[in-house]
Scaffold this active site. Structure first.
Site, PDB file in Angstrom:
ATOM      1  N   SER A  13       3.692   3.813  14.763  1.00 41.33           N
ATOM      2  CA  SER A  13       3.180   3.536  13.418  1.00 41.33           C
ATOM      3  C   SER A  13       4.321   3.000  12.552  1.00 41.33           C
ATOM      4  O   SER A  13       5.456   2.887  13.021  1.00 41.33           O
ATOM      5  CB  SER A  13       2.576   4.802  12.822  1.00 41.33           C
ATOM      6  OG  SER A  13       3.543   5.817  12.817  1.00 41.33           O
ATOM      7  N   GLY A  16       4.528  -1.886   9.542  1.00 41.83           N
ATOM      8  CA  GLY A  16       4.335  -2.806   8.423  1.00 41.83           C
ATOM      9  C   GLY A  16       3.122  -3.702   8.607  1.00 41.83           C
ATOM     10  O   GLY A  16       3.122  -4.864   8.211  1.00 41.83           O
ATOM     11  N   GLY A  18       0.379  -3.495   7.010  1.00 41.29           N
ATOM     12  CA  GLY A  18      -0.148  -3.803   5.685  1.00 41.29           C
ATOM     13  C   GLY A  18       0.551  -5.008   5.076  1.00 41.29           C
ATOM     14  O   GLY A  18      -0.083  -5.910   4.538  1.00 41.29           O
ATOM     15  N   ASP A  71      -1.708   0.414   0.966  1.00 39.83           N
ATOM     16  CA  ASP A  71      -1.685  -0.963   1.470  1.00 39.83           C
ATOM     17  C   ASP A  71      -2.490  -1.907   0.570  1.00 39.83           C
ATOM     18  O   ASP A  71      -2.194  -3.099   0.497  1.00 39.83           O
ATOM     19  CB  ASP A  71      -2.233  -1.038   2.898  1.00 39.83           C
ATOM     20  CG  ASP A  71      -1.128  -0.750   3.931  1.00 39.83           C
ATOM     21  OD1 ASP A  71       0.061  -0.919   3.590  1.00 39.83           O
ATOM     22  OD2 ASP A  71      -1.460  -0.346   5.053  1.00 39.83           O
ATOM     23  N   GLU A 139      -7.621  -4.742   8.448  1.00 31.90           N
ATOM     24  CA  GLU A 139      -6.521  -4.002   9.063  1.00 31.90           C
ATOM     25  C   GLU A 139      -7.032  -2.631   9.511  1.00 31.90           C
ATOM     26  O   GLU A 139      -7.649  -1.911   8.734  1.00 31.90           O
ATOM     27  CB  GLU A 139      -5.400  -3.829   8.023  1.00 31.90           C
ATOM     28  CG  GLU A 139      -4.224  -3.054   8.562  1.00 31.90           C
ATOM     29  CD  GLU A 139      -3.261  -2.566   7.471  1.00 31.90           C
ATOM     30  OE1 GLU A 139      -3.339  -3.037   6.318  1.00 31.90           O
ATOM     31  OE2 GLU A 139      -2.437  -1.692   7.793  1.00 31.90           O
ATOM     32  N   GLU A 148      -8.662   9.021  17.026  1.00 27.10           N
ATOM     33  CA  GLU A 148      -9.360   8.801  15.755  1.00 27.10           C
ATOM     34  C   GLU A 148      -9.820   7.364  15.541  1.00 27.10           C
ATOM     35  O   GLU A 148     -10.832   7.120  14.898  1.00 27.10           O
ATOM     36  CB  GLU A 148      -8.409   9.115  14.597  1.00 27.10           C
ATOM     37  CG  GLU A 148      -8.202  10.567  14.353  1.00 27.10           C
ATOM     38  CD  GLU A 148      -7.390  10.762  13.071  1.00 27.10           C
ATOM     39  OE1 GLU A 148      -7.617  11.770  12.421  1.00 27.10           O
ATOM     40  OE2 GLU A 148      -6.550   9.900  12.735  1.00 27.10           O
ATOM     41  N   GLY A 354       2.203  12.076 -12.496  1.00 25.22           N
ATOM     42  CA  GLY A 354       2.374  13.234 -11.622  1.00 25.22           C
ATOM     43  C   GLY A 354       1.376  14.325 -11.961  1.00 25.22           C
ATOM     44  O   GLY A 354       0.581  14.190 -12.898  1.00 25.22           O
ATOM     45  N   CYS A 381       1.481   7.857 -17.770  1.00 25.67           N
ATOM     46  CA  CYS A 381       0.477   8.889 -17.504  1.00 25.67           C
ATOM     47  C   CYS A 381       1.048  10.274 -17.811  1.00 25.67           C
ATOM     48  O   CYS A 381       1.240  10.606 -18.971  1.00 25.67           O
ATOM     49  CB  CYS A 381      -0.066   8.737 -16.087  1.00 25.67           C
ATOM     50  SG  CYS A 381      -1.757   9.375 -15.937  1.00 25.67           S
ATOM     51  N   HIS A 515      -1.819   3.316 -15.722  1.00 25.69           N
ATOM     52  CA  HIS A 515      -0.799   2.962 -14.730  1.00 25.69           C
ATOM     53  C   HIS A 515      -0.601   1.443 -14.692  1.00 25.69           C
ATOM     54  O   HIS A 515      -1.205   0.760 -13.860  1.00 25.69           O
ATOM     55  CB  HIS A 515      -1.219   3.466 -13.341  1.00 25.69           C
ATOM     56  CG  HIS A 515      -1.159   4.957 -13.225  1.00 25.69           C
ATOM     57  ND1 HIS A 515      -0.009   5.626 -12.899  1.00 25.69           N
ATOM     58  CD2 HIS A 515      -2.105   5.892 -13.406  1.00 25.69           C
ATOM     59  CE1 HIS A 515      -0.238   6.925 -12.882  1.00 25.69           C
ATOM     60  NE2 HIS A 515      -1.511   7.119 -13.190  1.00 25.69           N
ATOM     61  N   GLU A 517       1.755  -0.207 -13.570  1.00 28.15           N
ATOM     62  CA  GLU A 517       2.412  -0.656 -12.329  1.00 28.15           C
ATOM     63  C   GLU A 517       1.405  -1.173 -11.303  1.00 28.15           C
ATOM     64  O   GLU A 517       1.753  -1.974 -10.432  1.00 28.15           O
ATOM     65  CB  GLU A 517       3.269   0.468 -11.721  1.00 28.15           C
ATOM     66  CG  GLU A 517       2.521   1.662 -11.110  1.00 28.15           C
ATOM     67  CD  GLU A 517       2.171   2.755 -12.112  1.00 28.15           C
ATOM     68  OE1 GLU A 517       2.053   2.458 -13.319  1.00 28.15           O
ATOM     69  OE2 GLU A 517       1.992   3.923 -11.686  1.00 28.15           O
TER      70      GLU A 517
HETATM   71  N1  GLN Z   1      -1.700  15.300 -14.338  1.00 27.50           N
HETATM   72  C1  GLN Z   1      -2.014  14.453 -15.431  1.00 27.50           C
HETATM   73  C2  GLN Z   1      -3.512  14.335 -15.646  1.00 27.50           C
HETATM   74  O1  GLN Z   1      -4.293  14.604 -14.778  1.00 27.50           O
HETATM   75  C3  GLN Z   1      -1.433  13.076 -15.261  1.00 27.50           C
HETATM   76  C4  GLN Z   1      -1.980  12.330 -14.088  1.00 27.50           C
HETATM   77  C5  GLN Z   1      -1.129  11.172 -13.705  1.00 27.50           C
HETATM   78  O2  GLN Z   1       0.037  11.105 -14.087  1.00 27.50           O
HETATM   79  N2  GLN Z   1      -1.657  10.267 -12.912  1.00 27.50           N
HETATM   80  O3  GLN Z   1      -3.929  13.936 -16.697  1.00 27.50           O
END
Ligand code: GLN
Length: 543
Positions: A13, A16, A18, A71, A139, A148, A354, A381, A515, A517
């Protein structure tokens, strides 16, 4: 006619696949074809949303609110084609659909089996919604020989047969390892893995051979002979200087030419690669460099912040600088690591998304450092939520400010979102709701305050960005936070959900609930990342 390219992997695995799929799609697109890439994941989770980033890396969120494999992020970054829920299916989702149907009695008394029911479902997924496409690249996750992935292999074998002759091909990605003691590249693992594939009824048309050393002609011919492909269709794929060098490199090795030849389309126009040449020029010839400290939790595994890393890199491309990313474990600051010593060398500080309380005090302390020392700060976030808690505690006189995500609190500056409007109508959640797929997910619009910093950065007042969160900043605290200098400069259109906060009196301090990004591309860097890196460049001239 829509043509299909099925991509499998062999030997090991992490080859690359993806990136290879994304690069091939980019090359076909550069020849004027309309493409879409799809990913089959053989695991039994319905989607990767509930998996730990350590298990699976980042969860990539699409505009239509799907939590998908990372991916799909590569696919979007290389092609600019927005991925959809229907571009990623797991075996778990396939079985979920079939079992729900079985319970409803839709199979009318039939015995429900892997062949044909599971394979039909997979084939339906591969071929859905493809009318406007020239090529669909599928893919298959995992490695040939995995138990699997068998239903997926069987499904693409059948599909190849169902489609017209010349309408689909198989590309197999393998490894040609170098044995240093013998000073030789070894072709046997590739031969074995193609044998595994042919025993499933799949004869690859093209072999993409990952290797660390040049593949001599003699080895190329040997692989061709044993694996029943033409020597030109054995494409060497050596490690590239940058992932964005991969399309050009594979083109130079003849990948797109061989793919088109396998379809009998050898006379297709050559690709226009200017876009990739410009990106590589920016990447390989930077005019300076900056260092960004990312204070997060999953710093041991770079895949956990894949899109973030790429978006920072894109910000560097926009400013023609190299971006060094320093991954910093927020928890270490709680265990006594010297925060100032770690953060002082940084030209910008970013607290990413997070979940959970671990490391949060370290993140809040990092926000404070950035604010007090005038270092460019970007909160994404959870990072925005931490910026609001920091602001509440240290600039708005609310020392007990916290989020209900971390437990009961008397000052819920951040709290569970219980109601919000989506395109499907009013959404409601409670603390007891299932964890899978129930966050505020996907693209939502936001309204920016006319003369705000962020409106200047975006150049427009109405934006749409992708979300993945369960908690929100509590708009009830707005007045007090704004008095402390933290301005709410972006809100949901109905004015209820805070989307962006900023400190106009700081060189660069922005927190976003979404997000950004996920939408950044190397050829179209996200404005917030371009602007953040620009601020970091200014900061680097000061220190
Ligand atoms: N834990 C936070 C929430 O659920 C932020 C989530 C995140 O950063 N994606 O709102």
């Amino acid at each position: 006619m829509t043509r299909y390219i099925f991509i499998t992997g062999g030997v090991v695995s992490s080859l690359g696949k993806g990136l290879m799929a994304a690069s091939l799609a980019a090359l076909l697109q550069a020849r004027g074809f309309r493409v879409r890439i799809r990913k089959f994941d053989p695991y039994l989770n319905v989607d990767p949303g509930t998996m730990s980033p350590y298990q699976h890396g980042e969860v990539y969120v699409t505009d239509d609110g799907a939590e998908t494999d990372l991916d799909l992020g590569h696919y979007e970054r290389f092609t600019g084609v927005s991925a959809r829920q229907s571009d990623n299916v797991t075996q778990g989702r396939v079985y979920q659909t079939i079992i729900q149907r079985e319970r409803r009695g839709d199979y009318l008394g039939a015995t429900v089996q892997v062949i044909p029911h599971v394979t039909d479902e997979i084939k339906a997924f591969a071929t859905a919604d493809t009318d406007d496409l020239d090529f669909v690249l599928c893919e298959i996750g995992g490695t040939v020989g995995d138990i699997e992935s068998l239903p997926f292999m069987e499904a693409i074998r059948q599909l190849h047969n169902d489609l017209d002759r010349g309408q689909s091909i198989f590309v197999h990605v393998t490894l040609v390892p170098y044995i240093a003691a013998a000073g030789e590249l070894k072709t046997k693992p590739t031969q074995r893995s193609v044998r595994d594939l042919t025993s499933l009824g799949i004869q690859p048309d093209i072999l993409l051979c990952r290797c660390e050393h040049p593949l001599p002609d003699s080895e190329r011919r040997k692989i061709a002979l044993f694996c029943n492909v033409r020597p030109e269709a054995v494409i060497p794929a050596r490690d590239a200087k940058s992932i964005y060098a991969v399309p050009e490199q594979y083109h130079a090795e003849g990948l797109d030419r061989e793919v088109l030849r396998a379809f009998g389309m050898g006379d297709a126009p050559p690709p226009k690669l200017d876009r990739w040449v410009d990106i590589m020029d920016r990447q390989l010839n930077p005019e300076g460099e900056v260092t960004i400290g990312v204070v997060g939790k999953y710093v041991g595994l770079l895949d956990a912040y894949k899109s973030l890393y790429e978006a920072l890199n894109h910000g560097g491309l926009a400013n023609r600088v190299k971006v060094n990313v320093k991954w910093i474990d927020a928890e270490l600051f709680e265990k006594g690591d010297d925060l100032a010593a770690s953060l002082e060398p940084m030209h910008g500080i970013l607290v990413p998304g997070g979940f959970g309380v671990r490391g949060s005090e370290g993140k809040i302390a990092s926000v404070r450092f950035a604010r007090e020392r005038n270092v460019p700060f970007f909160g994404i976030c959870l990072g925005m939520q931490m910026a609001c808690i920091e602001g509440a505690r240290n600039t708005a006189g609310i020392p007990d400010a916290s989020t209900t995500e971390f437990g009961e609190t008397s000052e819920p500056v951040v709290g569970l979102i219980t109601e919000w409007m989506s395109t499907e109508g009013l959404q409601k959640r409670t603390a007891e709701t299932d964890l899978g797929g129930t966050m505020r997910l996907g693209a939502y619009p936001a309204k920016l305050t006319g003369n705000s910093v962020v409106a200047g950065i975006y150049g427009v007042d109405d934006i749409s960005e992708r979300h993945r969160h369960r908690y929100e900043v509590n708009a009830g605290y707005r007045e007090r936070l704004e008095k402390g200098g933290l301005i709410f400069s972006g809100m949901s259109p109905d004015g209820t959900l805070p989307e962006i906060v900023e400190r106009p009196d700081h060189p660069w301090f922005v927190g976003v609930q979404f997000h950004p990004e996920l939408k950044s591309k190397p050829f179209d860097p996200h404005p917030l990342f371009a602007s953040f890196i620009e601020a970091a460049v200014k900061q680097s001239r000061l220190v």
